[in-house]
Structure formats: structure tokens, C-alpha cells
Design a protein around this motif. Structure first.
Motif, PDB file in Angstrom:
ATOM      1  N   THR A  24       8.189  10.043   9.274  1.00  0.00           N
ATOM      2  CA  THR A  24       8.017   8.440   9.594  1.00  0.00           C
ATOM      3  C   THR A  24       7.010   7.775  10.135  1.00  0.00           C
ATOM      4  O   THR A  24       6.290   8.216  10.892  1.00  0.00           O
ATOM      5  CB  THR A  24       9.272   8.154  10.529  1.00  0.00           C
ATOM      6  N   VAL A  25       6.288   6.828   9.313  1.00  0.00           N
ATOM      7  CA  VAL A  25       5.068   6.029   9.497  1.00  0.00           C
ATOM      8  C   VAL A  25       5.468   4.764   9.917  1.00  0.00           C
ATOM      9  O   VAL A  25       6.351   4.172   9.176  1.00  0.00           O
ATOM     10  CB  VAL A  25       4.315   6.090   8.480  1.00  0.00           C
ATOM     11  N   ARG A  26       5.097   4.493  11.128  1.00  0.00           N
ATOM     12  CA  ARG A  26       5.478   2.917  11.632  1.00  0.00           C
ATOM     13  C   ARG A  26       3.993   1.800  11.722  1.00  0.00           C
ATOM     14  O   ARG A  26       3.251   2.555  12.031  1.00  0.00           O
ATOM     15  CB  ARG A  26       6.183   3.160  13.020  1.00  0.00           C
ATOM     16  N   VAL A  27       4.478   0.829  11.419  1.00  0.00           N
ATOM     17  CA  VAL A  27       3.289  -0.256  11.547  1.00  0.00           C
ATOM     18  C   VAL A  27       3.869  -1.367  12.319  1.00  0.00           C
ATOM     19  O   VAL A  27       4.865  -1.875  12.019  1.00  0.00           O
ATOM     20  CB  VAL A  27       3.018  -0.705   9.914  1.00  0.00           C
ATOM     21  N   GLY A  28       3.003  -1.714  13.432  1.00  0.00           N
ATOM     22  CA  GLY A  28       3.449  -2.955  14.421  1.00  0.00           C
ATOM     23  C   GLY A  28       2.173  -3.440  14.888  1.00  0.00           C
ATOM     24  O   GLY A  28       1.105  -3.210  14.503  1.00  0.00           O
ATOM     25  N   SER A  29       2.351  -4.560  15.732  1.00  0.00           N
ATOM     26  CA  SER A  29       1.549  -5.283  16.424  1.00  0.00           C
ATOM     27  C   SER A  29       1.117  -4.845  17.770  1.00  0.00           C
ATOM     28  O   SER A  29       2.033  -4.020  18.474  1.00  0.00           O
ATOM     29  CB  SER A  29       1.805  -6.766  16.382  1.00  0.00           C
ATOM     30  N   ALA A  53      -1.651  10.622   6.885  1.00  0.00           N
ATOM     31  CA  ALA A  53      -0.023  11.166   7.879  1.00  0.00           C
ATOM     32  C   ALA A  53       0.733  12.181   6.809  1.00  0.00           C
ATOM     33  O   ALA A  53       1.286  12.987   7.413  1.00  0.00           O
ATOM     34  CB  ALA A  53       0.630   9.971   8.224  1.00  0.00           C
ATOM     35  N   ALA A  54       0.676  11.804   5.673  1.00  0.00           N
ATOM     36  CA  ALA A  54       1.550  12.634   4.814  1.00  0.00           C
ATOM     37  C   ALA A  54       1.029  13.964   4.736  1.00  0.00           C
ATOM     38  O   ALA A  54       1.625  14.910   4.419  1.00  0.00           O
ATOM     39  CB  ALA A  54       1.606  12.048   3.271  1.00  0.00           C
ATOM     40  N   GLU A  55      -0.236  14.121   4.637  1.00  0.00           N
ATOM     41  CA  GLU A  55      -1.090  15.511   4.085  1.00  0.00           C
ATOM     42  C   GLU A  55      -1.246  16.249   5.425  1.00  0.00           C
ATOM     43  O   GLU A  55      -0.949  17.292   5.478  1.00  0.00           O
ATOM     44  CB  GLU A  55      -2.461  15.111   3.741  1.00  0.00           C
ATOM     45  N   HIS A  56      -1.310  15.587   6.619  1.00  0.00           N
ATOM     46  CA  HIS A  56      -1.384  16.323   7.963  1.00  0.00           C
ATOM     47  C   HIS A  56      -0.525  16.186   9.052  1.00  0.00           C
ATOM     48  O   HIS A  56      -0.825  16.702  10.150  1.00  0.00           O
ATOM     49  CB  HIS A  56      -2.843  15.918   8.511  1.00  0.00           C
ATOM     50  N   THR A  90       8.814   8.309   5.367  1.00  0.00           N
ATOM     51  CA  THR A  90       9.464   6.914   5.341  1.00  0.00           C
ATOM     52  C   THR A  90       8.528   5.782   6.041  1.00  0.00           C
ATOM     53  O   THR A  90       7.999   6.215   7.210  1.00  0.00           O
ATOM     54  CB  THR A  90      10.784   6.849   5.963  1.00  0.00           C
ATOM     55  N   LEU A  91       8.404   4.554   5.764  1.00  0.00           N
ATOM     56  CA  LEU A  91       7.511   3.429   6.346  1.00  0.00           C
ATOM     57  C   LEU A  91       8.334   2.430   7.106  1.00  0.00           C
ATOM     58  O   LEU A  91       9.474   2.147   6.471  1.00  0.00           O
ATOM     59  CB  LEU A  91       6.815   2.670   5.208  1.00  0.00           C
ATOM     60  N   GLU A  92       8.346   2.056   8.176  1.00  0.00           N
ATOM     61  CA  GLU A  92       8.942   1.374   8.937  1.00  0.00           C
ATOM     62  C   GLU A  92       7.896   0.347   9.540  1.00  0.00           C
ATOM     63  O   GLU A  92       6.996   0.609  10.169  1.00  0.00           O
ATOM     64  CB  GLU A  92       9.789   1.962  10.282  1.00  0.00           C
ATOM     65  N   VAL A  93       8.247  -0.826   9.324  1.00  0.00           N
ATOM     66  CA  VAL A  93       7.204  -2.106   9.915  1.00  0.00           C
ATOM     67  C   VAL A  93       7.962  -2.712  10.994  1.00  0.00           C
ATOM     68  O   VAL A  93       9.178  -3.281  10.636  1.00  0.00           O
ATOM     69  CB  VAL A  93       7.082  -3.144   8.796  1.00  0.00           C
ATOM     70  N   GLY A  99       0.696  -1.190  -0.077  1.00  0.00           N
ATOM     71  CA  GLY A  99      -0.114   0.064   0.060  1.00  0.00           C
ATOM     72  C   GLY A  99       0.856   1.289  -0.010  1.00  0.00           C
ATOM     73  O   GLY A  99       0.429   2.314  -0.627  1.00  0.00           O
ATOM     74  N   TRP A 100       2.074   1.317   0.790  1.00  0.00           N
ATOM     75  CA  TRP A 100       2.830   2.344   0.806  1.00  0.00           C
ATOM     76  C   TRP A 100       3.454   2.994  -0.868  1.00  0.00           C
ATOM     77  O   TRP A 100       3.411   3.856  -1.177  1.00  0.00           O
ATOM     78  CB  TRP A 100       4.076   2.073   1.369  1.00  0.00           C
ATOM     79  N   GLU A 101       3.438   1.916  -1.520  1.00  0.00           N
ATOM     80  CA  GLU A 101       4.004   1.911  -3.032  1.00  0.00           C
ATOM     81  C   GLU A 101       2.811   2.851  -3.857  1.00  0.00           C
ATOM     82  O   GLU A 101       3.368   3.506  -4.663  1.00  0.00           O
ATOM     83  CB  GLU A 101       4.136   0.532  -3.593  1.00  0.00           C
TER      84      GLU A 101
END
Length: 848
Positions: free
Chosen positions: A775-780, A761-764, A734-737, A724-726
Motif C-alpha cells: 500500500t502506498v500512501r500520499v499525505g500532507s 515502491a512497486a519494484e523494491h 494500492t494507493l491511499e490519499v 500518476g498511479w493510473e
């Protein structure tokens, strides 16, 4: 043994039994064949009494001429005192009655064996001969008290003394004779004539008996006179004679005319009142047939009444007759008749005659009784049978029938025996055909007093009068008589009353049958209704289940029998839902139907229903039917449609409002650019187009929002996030998983959710919209689920509750992106919340 008897089953059976007891038996059927058999070896002759045109005693004489020494046993099937006496005189060896009990053949065999062994002659003592006599056999010798030198037979039964008391102990028979009768007995003994007298004796127990003595004088030794004879008990006969005398006195004392007849209808007795009524002397009446006083129809009716009484249904009955007296006058009477029996044998009738002054009232009362029985019947054929019986027994119309209407035909349903006896099998008639069909079609009583004179080419089998009484739409009651003018006004009125009562009974039976059929049909319908259905009653203000159909048990996971007595379906009402209200119960009591949407707990969870309540009143009790129509799928479709309509409204709002502004800006800048040629105007137009493009993307996302979740599968959140980031417009962010949880989700919709979060996130995320440092992070999540966080400026606490609302935008956004995120999360059943990330930015958590 030679056994002589007529060829009958009884003879063959006796001969067979004798052979079975060891005798060599030859048989003969008459005198000639019997005498021929004597030419061979015969040790004893056993003979019946009745032998065609001769008897056994006559055969005895012929046997004695050929073989005087041969034992001869007379064995009548039904003996009597007279036969026994004649047999003794003729000199039979022994006398044995047969046909009285099961031991006859055994007794006969014993007597034959004894006769053969002793070879008795005619002079031998007759003790064994008399053992089967109904009384006593004796021999008197002339003397002071005419002492008995022999006595046998039923001595003990008659006197209570053994025979030896009169022979060895010197008891005199005259001691038994009643003192008032002794002179008569002495006179008879000394008169020189044969004896035939009746007198009283007292037995050993002090009981008084009447006896009849018959004796014959025979020459004795020298001047001595001997009397041989029999004495039998006639006490019962004397009692009957006394009863007859008392009966005659009773007849003469009655105020009503009384008569008696024999079995053939000949008058045997009348009292003075009957003599006066008829105008004939008693000598004329007694011995005459009743037809001397009665017409042929009354004679026939009387025979029918007697036949009915002999069937044992009633001991007596009353019917009307018309007596013609000696002056030719006709007298209308009621005849109360009863049969007479002697030891079970019918031998005549006795009747009491009364005037008909109250006969109409009597018949009306009996019709009332018959009507009460008719009203209890539910089968039309049963009603028809009872109708013809009432016509015969109550109205004295023995020729009666009922035809019931079926498909244009009047079909015979019932008729009296007299109808069939006189007219044979009866046909059916078409409606409108013949007199009976016309009477039914017109609905009016039709009487033909001289039916035999009608010129309609119909053979009425000798009927003189006919009458037809319609039974409404049900059929016709018919009565008939062989006599002309047989039905007077009174008979027609009473039969009309009967017909009206029968019509009412048939109406009631038809109603009962229709209701029964409706109940059966309804029961079948109730059982097979596909919707859950319960019948309820209102008791103490509460609806109570009386019964439930199988669908009720299937849908609500219960046994229909177990819910009987429950307070409607309140146990099925889930928490938070409202049961049937008091207002609804009042509607039921007022007989009003109503419908309402309810939610109930079913076998597979909560489901939506339309509850139809249909009340009815039965015997002043309010009942109703609660029918649950499942609308769960319909409600789901309605909810989805409402959601789509809501989205369309939002779509229209965005189109009408948000697109109008950038389009207006672009239109104005284009005009300025044409006028001034200033390049800055074109840049402004480009920015407006970019804004329009962003809004269009949001609208496309909104349009897709209503699509259902596909088949969920296990997916890796990190992998979906990278894809989805692509495609998301995230600029230089930047995306960090950090760690990638595995969840069950619709992959495409999850990607759509993540793309919107990334774009948001990018817009606001930064005040100047620069994404270079974002930087946007995705985790559990430790509890299960995932998060998406950034290190931007974050979302103020006061705005976190409204960021998911449509149209909400923290800047130049469309106000669609986060609303779509919330919709996708809800579609999966996830819980989404907004908080602050560790770096102070926005953090979206999804608990799966």
C-alpha cells in the motif's frame, strides 16, 4: 534778456535753462542781429566773449553807443584775468564766468536780476565784476603808502584777510610784501610807468606766496595818480620754474645723453652729452625735428612707441634707434623714452640714450620674460597675439604678424596695429604659395633684404625688407620694414629665438588641448559605460574608490558620490566570497591588468561578474579602473549546460553498460533457443527484453530531466497522484490519499516525480517483488509539503544517503528513478528526505 553767443549746444542749453528760471530770452549769434534786437524791449544784454571774428567787449561798445544805460553782463565760458581786466576797463555792468560748475546759470540769473534792478552805469564800483576773477582787483591812490581805496575778488583766498581789513581798518597792502621785495614794489609804484612785477607776500597764516601785480595808471583828481589793476597768485608757476631749473641742472649732470621733444617731435632741450654725441651745437639741435638725426623707420617706430605709452600700459619703454651724427656716422643706441604731461595734457617726451653694448643681453632677458608668459597660455590665438606684441615691444619690429596652419592654408591669427595701418587687411596664403608659404613648407627661415626689387609681380605695398620664421607645423611669424636691409644678423638671431619659443608654446598648447579633449572624451565614455565602473587609487596598500559611474550606482543600488573614499567594493562582497587579494593589489602596483570571476551583492541579489582591473600610473600615483561585466545569465547557462553534459554522460554510461548486459543475455538465449528449441530460453529472452524496456523508460525520463520547470500553479497533490498511479506500473499495489495538500508546482513534473516513486515502491517494496500486499500512501506535512510512504520492506538507514544518486539501484532497477525525483524536487526548490514510515516501509518527505 538778449543773450548773444555762437550757435552751439552750450548756448542753446544756457538759454533753455534761463527760460526755465523765468527769464524771457531772445538770442542772437552776432553783432548785427544783436543790435537789431535792441530796437525792441531789452532790459539786459548777456554776451559770451567769443563771437566769431569779434568779441563781447567789442559788442559792449556798440551797445553803449545805442543805449548807454542798458545793463551789459559779460559771460565768457572760460574767463581769465586778462578778459576780466579788459571788461572792467570797458565798463561792463557785471562779469560772470560760465562753464565752471553746475551753478553757473543760477549765478548768471541772479546777476542779471540785480543788474536790471540797479541799472548800474560804467562808473559804479566794480566789486561784483571782480568776484569771479582768479585773483584780486584793486584801485590804489597815490600817497605815502599808496593806500587801497578799493579791493575785491579773491582777497580772502589770496591773503587770508577780508577786503574790509584793507579799506576800513587801514591795513596796508605793503605790510604783506616780503621785506626783501618792498623796495622793488615802492620803486615800481613811483616810477611813473604801468606796473608788471612779481614779488612775495606773507598771508594771514604765515604762508609765503608769489604774486604777480599788473596795473595801469589813470588820471585822478588834480595831481593825484590812481593805479587800477590785478594781483594774482603765481606760486605754482614759480614752483614749476624752479623745477624746470632743477630739471635742467639734472640733465646737465647726467653722464648719458638726454633730450626732450614737444608733442610734434621737435627737440626742445638737450644736455651737453647729447650735444657731444650728435656733433651738433645745442642752438642747432633745439628747434629741429628728430628726423634730422633719425631715419624714417626709427621716426615711425618712435611715433608708434609714444602712441603705445599714451594708452597707459607703461610709463616708459626702451627700444633701439640708429642716430646719424654730424659726420654722417651711424651710432646704434638704446632709447629709454617717457611721455611728459602737464595737468594731464601730453606735451612731449624725454629720452635717455645709451650705447647698445648690452642690448642683446637685455633683449634676451626680455624674451625670456615673454617666453614665460607664452608658456602659461593654452589658446593658439592668445599665443599669436602675445607673439606679435613681443616682436614689436622686445625686438622692435612694429610690422609683425602670425599665421597659423589650418587645412593647407596659412590663416592670419594676429598682427600689430602698425601692420594693418601700413598694409591694410592681410590675406591668407596656401602652403607652398609665395615666400611665406615656401618658408613654412621648407621649415627654414627666409629673409629678403630687398623685397621691393623682387620680380614676382607681387605688390608689397612699399616694404623694403621681409623675413619669415617657421613655427614648426603650426605656422609662420612674419616681420617687415619699409627700409631695405633692415634686419641685421642680430635681429634675425633674436627673432629666430622668439620663433623657437613660440613653436614650443604652440606645441605645449596643442598637447594641452589634445589632453583636454581626451579627458573630455574619456569623461563622457566613463559616464556612459553600460558596465559598472569605478576608478580606484592604491593608498596605504588598499584600493580606494575615486569615482564611480552611473551604471555602478544603478547595478549596486548606491549613489556614485557616496562610495567615493570607500575601500573598493569590499562592502559588496557577499559572505563566503573572497575580496581582491594582496596579490591582486601587487599586480596593480606593478601595472599589470588582470581578470577574475567574482560574485557581488547587486540591487536584485547575488550576481556573477567578470572583474576587469586596468591599472595606470598618474604622477607617480597608481590608479586603475575596475569594470564589472555581468555574466550571471551566462553562468546560469553554463551551469545548465554542465548539468546537461552530466546527464548525457550518465545517459552514455547507462547505454554503454546497463543495456549491454540484457542485450548480451538476449542474444545468447536466442542462439540457445535456435539450437535446442527449449521454451525456457524464449522466456529468458522475454525477460531480457523487459529489462531493456525498463532501461529505455529510465533513459527517456533522464532525457526529460533537463527540461526547465514550467509556470508553477496551485495544484492538488492527491489529484495529481491518482492520475500518476493510473499510468505507473504498480502491479497489484494500492494507493491511499490520506489528506491532499495544495502546493505550487509544475503539474507535469510533479506527476513525473510521483510516478517514479510509485514505480520504485512497486519494484523494491517487497523482497519477492510481489505488490499484492503493498500500500502506498500520499499525505500532507504539518510544516508545509507532502509525503509518499509505503508499507514495504523500507530502505536501510545506511543506504538512505545514496538512494538519490544516479546508477544506484537496490535490485534490478535502472538507478535512474530516484535520481530524477531528486532533480525535480531541486528544480522546484523543495527539500527531500528519506525516512521510515509508520509501518516500517519507506517514507519520502518533500518540504515545499
Amino acid at each position: 534778456m538778449l543773450y548773444v553767443a555762437d550757435r552751439t549746444p552750450a548756448r542753446e542749453r544756457t538759454a533753455s535753462d534761463l527760460r526755465h528760471n523765468g527769464f524771457d530770452v531772445v538770442t542772437a549769434t552776432g553783432r548785427a542781429t544783436a543790435l537789431q534786437q535792441l530796437e525792441g524791449r531789452v532790459d539786459c544784454v548777456v554776451s559770451a566773449y567769443e563771437l566769431g571774428d569779434r568779441n563781447g567787449i567789442e559788442l559792449l561798445g556798440a551797445v553803449r553807443e545805442l543805449r548807454p544805460e542798458l545793463p551789459f553782463v559779460l559771460a565768457p565760458e572760460n574767463g581769465s584775468e586778462a578778459i576780466a581786466t579788459e571788461a572792467i576797463r570797458a565798463g561792463v555792468t557785471d562779469y560772470v564766468r560760465t562753464g565752471t560748475n553746475g551753478d553757473d546759470v543760477r549765478t548768471l540769473g541772479e546777476r542779471v536780476e540785480r543788474a536790471i534792478s540797479e541799472h548800474r552805469s560804467a562808473e559804479n564800483e566794480p566789486s561784483r565784476i571782480t568776484s569771479d576773477l582768479p585773483g584780486v582787483a584793486y584801485r590804489r591812490r597815490n600817497g605815502t603808502e599808496w593806500s587801497l581805496e578799493y579791493v575785491g575778488g579773491n582777497v580772502v583766498e589770496l591773503t587770508g584777510y577780508n577786503p574790509e581789513a584793507f579799506l576800513e581798518r587801514g591795513r596796508s597792502w605793503n605790510e604783506l610784501v616780503h621785506p626783501d621785495d618792498r623796495n622793488d614794489v615802492r620803486s615800481a609804484l613811483t616810477s611813473g610807468d604801468d606796473l608788471d612785477l612779481t614779488y612775495r607776500i606773507t598771508d594771514a597764516d604765515g604762508n609765503r606766496r608769489w604774486v604777480r601785480e599788473r596795473g595801469e595808471r589813470i588820471d585822478g583828481d588834480g595831481d593825484c595818480t590812481v593805479i587800477e589793476g590785478t594781483i594774482v597768485d603765481v606760486t605754482a608757476k614759480k614752483h614749476r620754474e624752479r623745477q624746470i631749473t632743477e630739471y635742467d641742472r639734472l640733465l646737465d649732470s647726467l653722464a648719458d645723453p638726454v633730450y626732450a621733444t614737444d608733442a610734434d617731435g621737435y627737440i626742445t632741450r638737450v644736455n651737453d652729452r647729447a650735444e657731444a654725441l650728435s656733433g651738433y651745437d645745442q642752438d642747432v639741435l633745439v628747434g629741429s625735428h628728430v628726423s634730422m638725426l633719425l631715419g624714417s623707420s626709427d621716426v615711425a617706430r618712435g611715433r608708434a612707441v609714444v602712441r603705445e605709452l599714451l594708452r597707459g600700459k607703461e610709463s616708459s619703454t626702451t627700444y633701439d634707434i640708429s642716430v646719424e651724427n654730424a659726420d654722417g656716422e651711424s651710432i646704434e643706441l638704446e632709447n629709454n623714452v617717457a611721455p611728459l604731461f602737464d595737468e594731464g595734457r601730453f606735451y612731449g617726451t624725454v629720452g635717455v640714450l645709451r650705447e647698445r653694448s648690452s642690448s642683446v643681453d637685455t633683449k634676451l632677458r626680455r624674451l625670456h620674460d615673454a617666453t614665460r608668459e607664452l608658456m602659461a597660455m593654452t589658446d593658439p590665438i592668445e599665443i599669436a597675439d602675445a607673439t606679435v606684441e613681443a616682436a614689436k615691444d622686445v625686438l622692435e619690429q612694429p610690422i609683425a604678424s602670425v599665421r597659423l596652419h589650418e587645412d593647407g592654408e596659412l590663416e592670419l591669427a594676429a598682427a600689430t596695429e602698425e601692420t594693418f595701418d601700413r598694409l591694410g587687411e592681410r590675406p591668407n596664403y596656401a602652403v607652398g604659395d609665395r615666400l611665406i608659404g615656401t618658408a613654412f613648407e621648407s621649415g627654414t627661415v627666409h629673409v629678403e633684404p630687398r623685397a621691393d626689387e623682387l620680380d614676382d609681380e607681387i605688390d608689397r605695398l612699399g616694404l623694403g625688407s621681409v623675413a619669415y620664421f617657421p613655427l614648426g607645423d603650426h605656422g609662420v611669424l612674419s616681420i617687415a620694414s619699409p627700409d631695405r636691409d633692415a634686419f641685421d644678423e642680430r635681429a634675425i638671431q633674436l627673432t629666430t629665438v622668439l620663433a623657437a619659443n613660440v613653436e614650443t608654446a604652440l606645441d605645449r598648447a596643442e598637447t594641452e588641448r589634445r589632453l583636454r579633449r581626451e579627458r573630455d572624451d574619456f569623461a563622457a565614455l566613463f559616464e556612459n559605460i553600460p558596465d559598472p565602473t569605478a576608478e580606484v587609487t592604491i593608498g596605504d596598500g588598499k584600493p580606494v574608490i575615486r569615482r564611480a559611474n552611473p551604471a555602478f550606482g544603478e547595478i549596486f543600488d548606491c549613489d556614485p558620490d557616496d562610495v567615493v573614499g570607500d575601500t573598493t567594493t569590499e562592502h559588496l562582497v557577499p559572505e563566503g566570497e573572497t575580496p581582491i587579494s594582496v596579490g591582486h593589489r601587487e599586480k596593480i602596483l606593478d601595472g599589470e591588468s588582470f581578470h577574475m570571476e567574482v560574485r557581488r551583492t547587486a540591487r536584485d541579489g547575488l550576481r556573477d561578474f567578470i572583474l576587469h582591473v586596468v591599472p595606470r600610473e598618474v604622477n607617480s600615483q597608481y590608479r586603475g579602473f575596475a569594470i564589472f561585466t555581468d555574466i550571471t545569465e551566462q553562468k546560469e547557462r553554463q551551469r545548465k549546460l554542465a548539468a546537461k553534459n552530466d546527464r548525457l554522460n550518465r545517459f552514455a554510461s547507462i547505454v554503454s553498460h546497463d543495456l549491454r548486459n540484457p542485450l548480451s543475455v538476449a542474444r545468447g538465449r536466442v542462439e540457445l533457443a535456435r539450437e535446442t528449441g527449449d521454451p525456457e530460453q524464449f522466456e529468458a529472452v522475454e525477460q531480457a527484453h523487459e529489462r531493456i524496456d525498463a532501461l529505455i523508460d529510465g533513459l527517456l525520463t533522464l532525457a526529460q530531466e533537463g527540461e526547465p520547470i514550467g509556470d508553477p500553479t496551485e495544484v492538488d497533490v492527491g489529484t495529481v497522484a491518482r492520475h500518476g498511479w493510473e499510468t505507473a506500473e504498480t502491479g497489484d499495489a494500492t494507493l491511499e490519499v490520506e489528506d491532499s495538500p495544495t502546493i505550487v508546482a509544475d503539474r507535469d513534473r510533479l506527476r513525473q516525480l510521483l510516478e517514479n516513486l510509485f514505480r520504485n515502491a512497486a519494484e523494491h517494496g517487497t523482497p519477492d517483488g510481489s505488490s499484492a500486499s503493498l500500500t502506498v500512501r500520499v499525505g500532507s506535512l504539518s510544516e508545509g509539503g507532502f509525503y509518499v510512504a509505503d508499507d514495504g520492506d523500507g530502505i536501510p538507514p545506511e543506504m538512505r544517503g545514496s538512494v538519490f544518486e544516479y546508477g544506484h539501484s537496490g535490485g534490478s532497477g535502472t538507478g535512474v528513478g530516484l535520481a530524477v525525483v531528486r532533480e525535480i524536487a531541486d528544480a522546484h526548490g523543495w527539500t527531500v528526505s528519506v525516512t521510515e514510515s509508520d509501518s516500517g516501509g519507506a517514507r519520502f518527505e518533500f518540504a515545499t
